[in-house]
Design a protein around this motif. Structure first.
Motif, PDB file in Angstrom:
ATOM      1  N   LEU A 718       0.856  -1.183   0.000  1.00 24.84           N
ATOM      2  CA  LEU A 718       0.000   0.000   0.000  1.00 24.84           C
ATOM      3  C   LEU A 718       0.896   1.238   0.000  1.00 24.84           C
ATOM      4  O   LEU A 718       1.384   1.678   1.037  1.00 24.84           O
ATOM      5  CB  LEU A 718      -0.916  -0.021   1.225  1.00 24.84           C
ATOM      6  N   SER A 719       1.103   1.784  -1.153  1.00 17.14           N
ATOM      7  CA  SER A 719       2.083   2.860  -1.315  1.00 17.14           C
ATOM      8  C   SER A 719       1.623   4.148  -0.661  1.00 17.14           C
ATOM      9  O   SER A 719       0.445   4.521  -0.705  1.00 17.14           O
ATOM     10  CB  SER A 719       2.317   3.099  -2.814  1.00 17.14           C
ATOM     11  N   GLU A 720       2.591   4.889  -0.086  1.00 18.47           N
ATOM     12  CA  GLU A 720       2.308   6.195   0.508  1.00 18.47           C
ATOM     13  C   GLU A 720       2.208   7.284  -0.552  1.00 18.47           C
ATOM     14  O   GLU A 720       1.901   8.438  -0.243  1.00 18.47           O
ATOM     15  CB  GLU A 720       3.392   6.562   1.526  1.00 18.47           C
ATOM     16  N   ASP A 721       2.461   6.903  -1.805  1.00 18.64           N
ATOM     17  CA  ASP A 721       2.366   7.893  -2.885  1.00 18.64           C
ATOM     18  C   ASP A 721       0.927   8.319  -3.128  1.00 18.64           C
ATOM     19  O   ASP A 721       0.667   9.394  -3.670  1.00 18.64           O
ATOM     20  CB  ASP A 721       2.956   7.332  -4.181  1.00 18.64           C
ATOM     21  N   THR A 722      -0.022   7.449  -2.773  1.00 15.82           N
ATOM     22  CA  THR A 722      -1.427   7.801  -2.909  1.00 15.82           C
ATOM     23  C   THR A 722      -1.943   8.320  -1.565  1.00 15.82           C
ATOM     24  O   THR A 722      -1.435   7.956  -0.504  1.00 15.82           O
ATOM     25  CB  THR A 722      -2.269   6.575  -3.320  1.00 15.82           C
ATOM     26  N   ILE A 723      -2.951   9.170  -1.645  1.00 14.23           N
ATOM     27  CA  ILE A 723      -3.535   9.707  -0.418  1.00 14.23           C
ATOM     28  C   ILE A 723      -4.165   8.582   0.407  1.00 14.23           C
ATOM     29  O   ILE A 723      -4.073   8.584   1.646  1.00 14.23           O
ATOM     30  CB  ILE A 723      -4.594  10.779  -0.757  1.00 14.23           C
ATOM     31  N   ALA A 724      -4.746   7.589  -0.269  1.00 14.27           N
ATOM     32  CA  ALA A 724      -5.350   6.462   0.445  1.00 14.27           C
ATOM     33  C   ALA A 724      -4.292   5.704   1.242  1.00 14.27           C
ATOM     34  O   ALA A 724      -4.456   5.419   2.436  1.00 14.27           O
ATOM     35  CB  ALA A 724      -6.033   5.520  -0.543  1.00 14.27           C
ATOM     36  N   GLY A 725      -3.159   5.394   0.574  1.00 17.00           N
ATOM     37  CA  GLY A 725      -2.080   4.694   1.260  1.00 17.00           C
ATOM     38  C   GLY A 725      -1.478   5.533   2.358  1.00 17.00           C
ATOM     39  O   GLY A 725      -1.150   5.039   3.448  1.00 17.00           O
ATOM     40  N   LEU A 726      -1.333   6.849   2.076  1.00 19.59           N
ATOM     41  CA  LEU A 726      -0.758   7.749   3.062  1.00 19.59           C
ATOM     42  C   LEU A 726      -1.609   7.783   4.330  1.00 19.59           C
ATOM     43  O   LEU A 726      -1.082   7.735   5.448  1.00 19.59           O
ATOM     44  CB  LEU A 726      -0.651   9.160   2.473  1.00 19.59           C
ATOM     45  N   SER A 727      -2.940   7.827   4.167  1.00 24.94           N
ATOM     46  CA  SER A 727      -3.823   7.894   5.335  1.00 24.94           C
ATOM     47  C   SER A 727      -3.671   6.663   6.222  1.00 24.94           C
ATOM     48  O   SER A 727      -3.677   6.767   7.450  1.00 24.94           O
ATOM     49  CB  SER A 727      -5.281   8.037   4.881  1.00 24.94           C
ATOM     50  N   VAL A 728      -3.506   5.503   5.586  1.00 24.02           N
ATOM     51  CA  VAL A 728      -3.364   4.261   6.363  1.00 24.02           C
ATOM     52  C   VAL A 728      -2.023   4.241   7.095  1.00 24.02           C
ATOM     53  O   VAL A 728      -1.953   3.890   8.285  1.00 24.02           O
ATOM     54  CB  VAL A 728      -3.497   3.029   5.436  1.00 24.02           C
ATOM     55  N   HIS A 729      -0.970   4.634   6.420  1.00 24.63           N
ATOM     56  CA  HIS A 729       0.352   4.652   7.045  1.00 24.63           C
ATOM     57  C   HIS A 729       0.393   5.634   8.222  1.00 24.63           C
ATOM     58  O   HIS A 729       0.937   5.320   9.286  1.00 24.63           O
ATOM     59  CB  HIS A 729       1.422   5.021   6.020  1.00 24.63           C
ATOM     60  N   VAL A 730      -0.175   6.824   8.021  1.00 30.85           N
ATOM     61  CA  VAL A 730      -0.165   7.815   9.095  1.00 30.85           C
ATOM     62  C   VAL A 730      -1.030   7.345  10.266  1.00 30.85           C
ATOM     63  O   VAL A 730      -0.665   7.529  11.440  1.00 30.85           O
ATOM     64  CB  VAL A 730      -0.650   9.182   8.567  1.00 30.85           C
ATOM     65  N   LEU A 731      -2.166   6.708   9.957  1.00 29.73           N
ATOM     66  CA  LEU A 731      -3.016   6.174  11.022  1.00 29.73           C
ATOM     67  C   LEU A 731      -2.267   5.144  11.862  1.00 29.73           C
ATOM     68  O   LEU A 731      -2.332   5.155  13.095  1.00 29.73           O
ATOM     69  CB  LEU A 731      -4.271   5.528  10.414  1.00 29.73           C
ATOM     70  N   CYS A 732      -1.563   4.251  11.185  1.00 32.13           N
ATOM     71  CA  CYS A 732      -0.836   3.193  11.906  1.00 32.13           C
ATOM     72  C   CYS A 732       0.274   3.791  12.762  1.00 32.13           C
ATOM     73  O   CYS A 732       0.475   3.390  13.917  1.00 32.13           O
ATOM     74  CB  CYS A 732      -0.251   2.190  10.921  1.00 32.13           C
ATOM     75  N   ARG A 733       1.018   4.773  12.206  1.00 34.23           N
ATOM     76  CA  ARG A 733       2.095   5.396  12.985  1.00 34.23           C
ATOM     77  C   ARG A 733       1.527   6.163  14.172  1.00 34.23           C
ATOM     78  O   ARG A 733       2.134   6.220  15.240  1.00 34.23           O
ATOM     79  CB  ARG A 733       2.909   6.327  12.086  1.00 34.23           C
TER      80      ARG A 733
END
Length: 839
Positions: A718-733
């Motif tokens: 799930l790449s952070e290059d997309t806003i969808a991927g970014l939201s998941v990564h930031v949520l997890c962190r």
């Protein structure tokens, strides 16, 4: 009670060519017979039906009193202790196992010729103590109460047999140990392995002289008869060996079953007996004419020294003698004779038929115990006889309406007969216009139809089965129609019986669902819809729980969705998911089995997850099933959500629940944080086909139960290059409390979300990050200028407003940049200085 059958366990016989009158004899080795007379021992070769041939002879140092064979050689007892016999009439007593130590008898081990290092392995164990009191109400001789023929019999098994008669191993294993001893008119057989217990009591029809126990028979001699009794050694040993005995899988005739006499054969002047493999060795001796003279005396017990009986022997008379070898016939041959004999009872519903068939079964079972002694051809023949005997016993129990009718099932299973072959053995004739089916047959058919035997009955047999259950157990008709074995039944026939149930008052949700399923097979969709509409969804789910095979069947170990399940997938997927969930909740289906069902139902391979399975997983979370491993279920769902997001793959069918539905219905799905919505809204190119998956994933991460650390290794696709991927990564962190890193990411990728993020996350002990991290970072980025300058400036103003409230003036001044413009910060400094007066 001992039942007598006139069978023929004994075959040919021959005379042993002894030179001297035998006094002691025994068998040993592979084919040797040893005969002792005085100080001389003769050895003979005994080989099948051939004549007994002399092998050698040797002398002993004294008169042979006892003779026994062991692998080390012949053992002779040549010392003798003379003592008077006496009888003490005490109260009868039986002590078993350790309790026998209370008898008061002391035992001392004495080793002669045994190496010192081997003595430590010698020990003794108390097995049993039994004291008999003679019946002194009648005049008896002391010999009438004399014990004889004490014997310990071990029963071994060499390996275990497979269905093709091959041994799995050659290791010899002791299965059980038996102890036998006898009085002149009664014998006692005990089992003495784990516990000591009396198995059988043998009442002889006349006074016995000696007895010998084998795994198959008890041979007893009287003065003029050789008697052959059955034993229960194989039944006891089978239960010691197999923990599944006496279940629906396996059965064996009970140890407590009455013994019987197979044969009483005339032999004049019998004196002694021994057993050797398939041979009975008999010593006969014709006594000279004896005329007893009895004194007139009152009734009393006599010892052997008593002179009340005097035997006059003419001095010129001499006794004639013979030593015979009687060959016992093969177990299979005797088994066949017993089966033929049982045909006498075939049309009579009595226990006599079962008793004789059980004896035949135990005979074959005993022969199979030690398979190492069998030739390959004999072994195969015995295995076939074993299966055949199980079939005969199954037939008997199927015809009886008794408490033992359930034994029909295990015996038919052990017979290897298919259900169709069993049904072909049944008598379908109707008596007095009424057809009656006994409990044993119904029990067998019912269980077999439940066990997914991968056997499809013909249309004719299936019709007979449904007719049988309609007569005997009408409530079972819907169940048996759902069996895969009934696949070939004519739908019109099935529907006619279901309608009869309706008119007979057996209407139920189960009948309704079965009619709906049959209507589909008939192609009558209108009837199907009418049946399905006649009950609420909750009742329909209850019906599927009562009979899971309406939806799920197994054939050859594989899960097969029914035609009804396939139809519900297209027309009522919600009902289908709720029904499978009900099956799992009631332990009618396992977790992996349910997953496989949905994959097969949707024609997906193991690596593809259909939306209907995702719907099922979500339903499991909503239902909070106690046996579901929560984190495993979270992993399944998040993996699927992330895979679809990474591949931009929409669901193959419309999901049954939206993210909002799940948040409202399930505590595991949490409210999505406000800053996440701002972050997502910044992506004007978002694909609405997968926004539901993204919302569900974000909701799970925001929930209280989710273990964030468990999915971090799987976030890479799930790449952070997309806003969808970014939201998941930031949520997890964020859930991992990596706030500073998240602030950096948001300032770089979505500055408009940083203040909502800080408002939601930087609280309590994390509040210092407002001025320690966010404030200096915003100041630094503003100095750099760029296209995001205005966003940073707006964020800085909101940050200063928060910090001015939180800090004292002195502290506030310390966190401001030294090179900042005073006019810009002055309003916030004034507010900070005045807030005390304001409060």
């Amino acid at each position: 009670m001992v039942q007598l059958y006139n069978l023929h366990p004994f075959g040919s016989q021959q005379v042993v060519p002894c030179k001297l009158e035998p006094e002691r004899f025994c068998g040993g080795g592979r084919d040797a017979l040893f005969v002792a007379a005085g100080c001389k021992v003769e050895a003979f070769a005994v080989a099948g039906q051939e004549l007994c041939q002399p092998r050698c002879a040797f002398s002993t140092l004294g008169r042979v009193l006892r003779l026994a064979y062991s692998e080390a050689g012949i053992s002779n007892e040549i010392s003798q202790l003379e003592s008077d016999d006496f009888v003490i009439c005490q109260k009868p007593l039986e002590l078993l196992g350790e309790k026998s130590e209370q008898s008061g008898l002391s035992v001392t081990l004495e080793s002669t010729g045994l190496a010192d290092e081997k003595r430590k392995y010698s020990h003794f164990q108390h097995l049993l103590y039994r004291r008999f009191a003679p019946d002194i109400s009648s005049y008896v001789l002391s010999d009438d109460i004399k014990l004889h023929s004490l014997q310990l019999l071990p029963v071994y098994q060499t390996g275990s047999l497979t269905s093709d008669g091959k041994n799995l191993s050659q290791e010899k294993e002791l299965l059980s140990l038996f102890c036998f001893f006898s009085l002149p008119h009664v014998g006692y057989l005990y089992m003495v392995v784990k516990s000591v217990e009396l198995m059988s009591v043998y009442q002889y029809p006349e006074k016995s002289q000696q007895a010998v126990l084998t795994p198959q028979f008890l041979h007893v001699i009287t003065s003029n008869n050789l008697q052959c009794f059955t034993v229960r050694c194989s039944a006891a040993a089978a239960r010691e060996e197999d923990p599944y005995m006496d279940t629906t899988l396996k059965a064996c005739p009970p140890v407590s079953m009455d013994v019987c006499a197979l044969r009483i054969q005339l032999f004049i002047g019998l004196k002694a007996i021994c057993h050797f493999k398939n041979h009975i060795i008999l010593l006969t001796k014709a006594d000279p004419e004896a005329i007893p003279e009895r004194r007139q005396s009152p009734k009393r017990l006599l010892s052997r020294k008593d002179t009340s009986v005097k035997i006059k022997i003419p001095p010129v008379a001499e006794a004639g003698w013979n030593l015979y070898i009687v060959n016992t016939i093969s177990p299979v041959q005797l088994y066949k004779e017993m089966i033929d004999y049982s045909n006498t009872y075939k049309t009579v519903k009595t226990q006599s038929c079962i008793h004789l068939l059980s004896e035949a079964h135990l005979l074959v079972r005993a022969a199979l115990m030690d398979a190492s002694q069998l030739e390959p051809g004999e072994k195969a023949e015995l295995l076939e006889a074993f299966k055949e005997s199980c079939g005969h016993l199954g037939d008997c129990y199927s015809r009886l309406d008794s408490q033992h009718s359930h034994l029909t099932l295990p015996y038919y299973k052990m017979s290897g007969l298919s259900m169709a072959e069993v049904l072909a053995r049944m008598d379908w004739t109707v008596e007095d216009g009424l057809q009656k089916y006994e409990r044993g047959l119904i029990f067998y058919i019912n269980h077999s139809l439940y066990e997914n035997l991968d056997e499809e009955l013909s249309e004719e047999l299936a019709a007979k089965v449904v007719q049988m259950f309609y007569v005997a157990e009408p409530k079972q008709v819907p169940h048996i129609l759902c069996s895969p074995s009934m696949k070939n039944i004519n739908p019109l026939t099935a529907m006619s019986y279901l309608r009869k149930l309706d008119t007979s008052g057996f209407s139920s949700i189960l009948v309704t669902l079965t009619k709906a399923a049959v209507a589909l097979k008939m192609g009558d969709l209108d009837m199907h819809r009418n049946e399905m509409k006649s009950h609420s969804e909750m009742k329909l789910v209850c019906g599927f729980i009562l009979e899971p095979r309406l939806l799920i069947q197994q054939r050859k170990g594989q899960i097969v969705p029914t035609e009804l399940a396939l139809h519900l997938k297209e027309t009522q997927p919600g009902l289908l998911v709720a029904s499978v969930l009900g099956l799992q909740k009631n332990n009618k289906i396992g977790i992996e089995e349910a997953d496989s069902f949905f994959k097969v139902l949707c024609a997906k391979d193991e690596d593809t997850t259909p939306q209907l399975l995702v719907d099922f997983w979500e339903a499991q979370l909503v239902a909070c099933l106690p046996d579901v491993v929560l984190q495993e279920l979270f992993f399944k769902l998040t993996s699927q959500y992330m895979w679809r997001l990474s591949k931009r793959q929409p669901p193959d069918t419309t999901p049954l629940r939206t993210s909002e539905d799940l948040i409202n219905a399930c505590s595991h799905y949490g409210l999505i944080y406000p800053w996440v919505h701002i972050l997502i809204s910044s992506d004007s190119l978002a694909d609405k086909n997968y926004t539901e998956d993204l919302s569900k994933l974000q909701s799970l991460i925001c929930g209280p139960s989710f273990d964030i650390a468990s999915i971090i290794p799987f976030l890479e696709p799930l790449s952070e290059d997309t806003i969808a991927g970014l939201s998941v990564h930031v949520l997890c962190r964020t859930r991992l409390k990596e706030y500073e890193q998240c602030i950096d990411i948001l300032l770089e990728r979505c500055p408009e979300a940083v203040i909502p993020y800080a408002n939601h996350e930087l609280k309590e002990e994390n509040r210092t990050l407002w001025w320690k991290k966010l404030l200096p970072e915003l100041c630094r980025r503003i100095k750099c200028g760029g296209e995001k300058y205005q966003l940073y400036l707006s964020s800085l103003k909101e940050t200063l407003s928060i910090v001015a409230v939180e800090l004292e003036l002195k502290d506030f001044m310390n966190v401001l940049p030294e090179d900042g413009t005073a006019a810009f910060f002055l309003p916030y400094l004034l507010y900070c200085s005045r807030k005390k007066s304001l409060t």
